[in-house]
Design an enzyme around this catalytic site. Structure first.
Site, PDB file in Angstrom:
ATOM      1  N   GLU A 125       0.815  -1.138  -0.163  1.00 13.21           N
ATOM      2  CA  GLU A 125       0.037   0.014  -0.063  1.00 13.21           C
ATOM      3  C   GLU A 125       0.806   1.059  -0.004  1.00 13.21           C
ATOM      4  O   GLU A 125       1.828   1.426   0.919  1.00 13.21           O
ATOM      5  CB  GLU A 125      -0.750  -0.067   1.177  1.00 13.21           C
ATOM      6  N   ARG A 182      -7.081  -1.460  -4.883  1.00 15.09           N
ATOM      7  CA  ARG A 182      -7.813  -0.735  -4.225  1.00 15.09           C
ATOM      8  C   ARG A 182      -6.961   0.659  -4.244  1.00 15.09           C
ATOM      9  O   ARG A 182      -5.963   0.912  -4.200  1.00 15.09           O
ATOM     10  CB  ARG A 182      -7.991  -1.005  -2.849  1.00 15.09           C
ATOM     11  N   TYR A 241      -7.926   4.775  -3.031  1.00 14.35           N
ATOM     12  CA  TYR A 241      -8.692   5.516  -2.381  1.00 14.35           C
ATOM     13  C   TYR A 241      -8.003   6.932  -1.895  1.00 14.35           C
ATOM     14  O   TYR A 241      -6.803   6.937  -1.918  1.00 14.35           O
ATOM     15  CB  TYR A 241      -9.302   4.979  -1.044  1.00 14.35           C
ATOM     16  N   ASP A 270      -6.856   8.666   1.199  1.00 15.23           N
ATOM     17  CA  ASP A 270      -6.853   8.499   2.622  1.00 15.23           C
ATOM     18  C   ASP A 270      -6.845   9.891   3.421  1.00 15.23           C
ATOM     19  O   ASP A 270      -6.673  11.073   2.791  1.00 15.23           O
ATOM     20  CB  ASP A 270      -5.073   7.967   2.635  1.00 15.23           C
ATOM     21  N   GLU A 283      -4.072   6.953  -2.035  1.00 18.29           N
ATOM     22  CA  GLU A 283      -3.272   5.639  -1.557  1.00 18.29           C
ATOM     23  C   GLU A 283      -3.732   4.485  -2.591  1.00 18.29           C
ATOM     24  O   GLU A 283      -4.985   4.518  -3.133  1.00 18.29           O
ATOM     25  CB  GLU A 283      -4.003   5.118  -0.426  1.00 18.29           C
ATOM     26  N   THR A 315      -1.960  -2.407  -3.890  1.00 23.39           N
ATOM     27  CA  THR A 315      -1.859  -3.530  -5.091  1.00 23.39           C
ATOM     28  C   THR A 315      -2.797  -4.705  -4.700  1.00 23.39           C
ATOM     29  O   THR A 315      -3.251  -4.861  -3.510  1.00 23.39           O
ATOM     30  CB  THR A 315      -0.479  -4.080  -5.135  1.00 23.39           C
ATOM     31  N   TRP A 335     -12.029  -6.862  -0.160  1.00 24.99           N
ATOM     32  CA  TRP A 335     -10.906  -7.563  -0.530  1.00 24.99           C
ATOM     33  C   TRP A 335     -11.586  -9.204  -0.540  1.00 24.99           C
ATOM     34  O   TRP A 335     -11.043 -10.251  -0.965  1.00 24.99           O
ATOM     35  CB  TRP A 335      -9.997  -7.814   0.336  1.00 24.99           C
TER      36      TRP A 335
END
Length: 452
Positions: free
Chosen positions: A9, A53, A55, A57, A63, A66, A419
């Site tokens: 991340e 993902r 988004y 943050d 952010e 993977t 997830w």
């Protein structure tokens, strides 16, 4: 666990320079960046067709997390794909600004600190088996993580009241605990919050938040590969010398300030060892372990670079690694710049260069220019990275998520994913729970897609 699920991340720093009188706050710039995402995803927190993902943050930091990967090169490729995804948003946002009469250049930095002293992270995730004591893993792993800046730090010019100094790690000054369940308030080295994103009876997720964001592909591979290998050795019962640190937080700062790796750090019980001593121990165990382990070319490349970097630190001759390790590449760049222009490390132009190294925009970012000139090694290709922007890893659960998202978008169906869940938001609210991150084929998901 020789086949391990891993992910990275990355939070990106954002800034914007404006050409006219109109100014925007970082929050507003971040909203421009995510406007295209919100237009199709109806949220600034979305999953993409490649299983990742994306988004916004805390603190206006984009952010990118993977998708689940099960090989090192796959992970490096998908980490780089995140840069391309963010670069596309940057270009789109600049065009939107121009269309609205706000001239400006947006910068996204894959680094860990800004000029105001704020820090943002690069978090690594490793799936580990639930069996066994977590405290044993963290006890053995902590000295490795504190000293691994020697092999995978991103490098940074730190301005102190006395003078500017070059440090190994960007993140080291901002870590306040060894092991903790918090990520933002106290910034531990290992985060213990138990969110496995998998079958909780079988697995837990080790969340390492001490690492630097790396530009170099080979450094990323070394960072993740060495940590995964140390975990594998712990799981296999390999015995390590006890390097329990007296004060991990003091030690991580001391290691970051010593480019020779020779400065002693205090261990529990009053003993001492240098970062080089500690890394040599883990490296020696890895070399031994590989002799009986099933062959793996990627792991062998990691151990080879690990050894060459430790040799380079010991001899202070970095010629054999100066295209492969971020902090070494960066330091060489600064030294050449200082020699050419006769300037001190404290010169603002060096700080500017430090930042520009992490600029992800191709053709403008300094690391990209070094890579094009062959001064930074590659382990993946532009074609593989571009493919990973839209295609999930084919060997993990990410394949199921990516295929579901693609099918739902193409069919114009409303859906929700995270997830572990894939859900069609129709009258039946059909949901598939995917608890096995190693599984890339699932008849339930096939049926759900076929029903669209």
């Amino acid at each position: 666990m020789q086949r391990r699920i891993m992910g990275i991340e990355t939070e990106f720093g954002v800034t914007c320079t404006f050409h006219g009188h109109r100014r925007l706050s970082p929050d507003e710039v971040a909203r421009y960046l995510f406007r295209r995402v919100v237009s199709w995803g109806r949220s600034s927190n979305v999953f993409l067709r490649n299983g990742a993902r994306l988004y916004l943050d805390v603190g206006s930091h984009p952010e990118y997390a993977t998708a689940e990967c099960d090989s090192l090169i796959q992970l490096v490729t998908h980490d780089r794909a995140g840069e391309r995804v963010l670069e596309d948003l940057l270009i789109d946002a600049e065009q939107r600004l121009a269309d609205e009469g706000i001239g400006g250049d947006i910068y996204l930095f894959k680094n860990n600190t800004d000029s105001a002293g704020n820090s943002y992270g690069c978090h690594e995730n490793y799936l580990i088996v639930r069996a066994g004591e977590f405290s044993r893993i963290s006890d053995v792993l902590l000295p490795f993580l504190v000293t691994r800046q020697l092999i995978c730090g991103a490098g940074k010019v730190l301005q102190t009241p006395k003078a500017a100094t070059f440090c190994l790690s960007q993140r080291a000054e901002h870590i306040w605990e060894g092991v903790s369940s918090a990520t933002t308030r106290s910034r531990p080295i290992i985060n213990t919050r138990d969110e496995p994103h998998a079958d909780a009876e079988k697995y837990r997720r080790l969340h390492v938040i001490v690492g630097d964001s790396n530009m170099s592909e080979s450094t990323t591979m070394l960072k993740v590969g060495s940590a995964s290998l140390v975990l594998e050795m712990i799981e296999a019962g390999v015995a390590f010398r006890d390097f329990s640190l007296d004060n991990p937080i003091r030690a991580i700062r001391e290691v970051s300030h010593d480019l020779t790796g020779r400065r002693p750090v205090r261990l529990a019980g009053g003993r001492q060892a240098s970062a080089l001593d500690i890394q040599r121990e883990y490296y020696a165990r890895a070399v031994e372990y590989l002799q009986s382990r099933e062959p793996n070319t990627q792991i062998e490349q990691v151990v080879d670079l690990w050894g060459r970097q430790l040799d380079a630190v010991e001899s202070q001759d970095f010629a054999k690694v100066d295209t492969e390790i971020d902090w070494v590449i960066k330091r060489k760049l600064f030294q050449r710049y200082q020699d050419r222009y006769n300037m001190e490390l404290s010169d603002p132009k060096i700080s500017q260069l430090d930042l520009a190294y992490h600029d992800i925009k191709r053709g403008r970012g300094v690391f990209d220019l070094l890579q094009r000139k062959g001064l930074a090694a590659r382990i993946t290709t532009d074609e593989e990275i571009e493919a990973a922007v839209n295609t999930p890893p084919q060997t993990t659960r990410a394949k199921l998520r990516g295929e579901f998202i693609s099918a739902a978008q193409e069919a114009g169906r409303d859906f929700t994913v995270d997830w572990v869940h894939l859900k069609l938001n129709d009258q039946a609210q059909r949901t598939v729970l995917c608890k096995d991150p190693f599984r890339s084929v699932d008849e339930r998901v096939k049926r759900l897609i076929a029903s669209m």
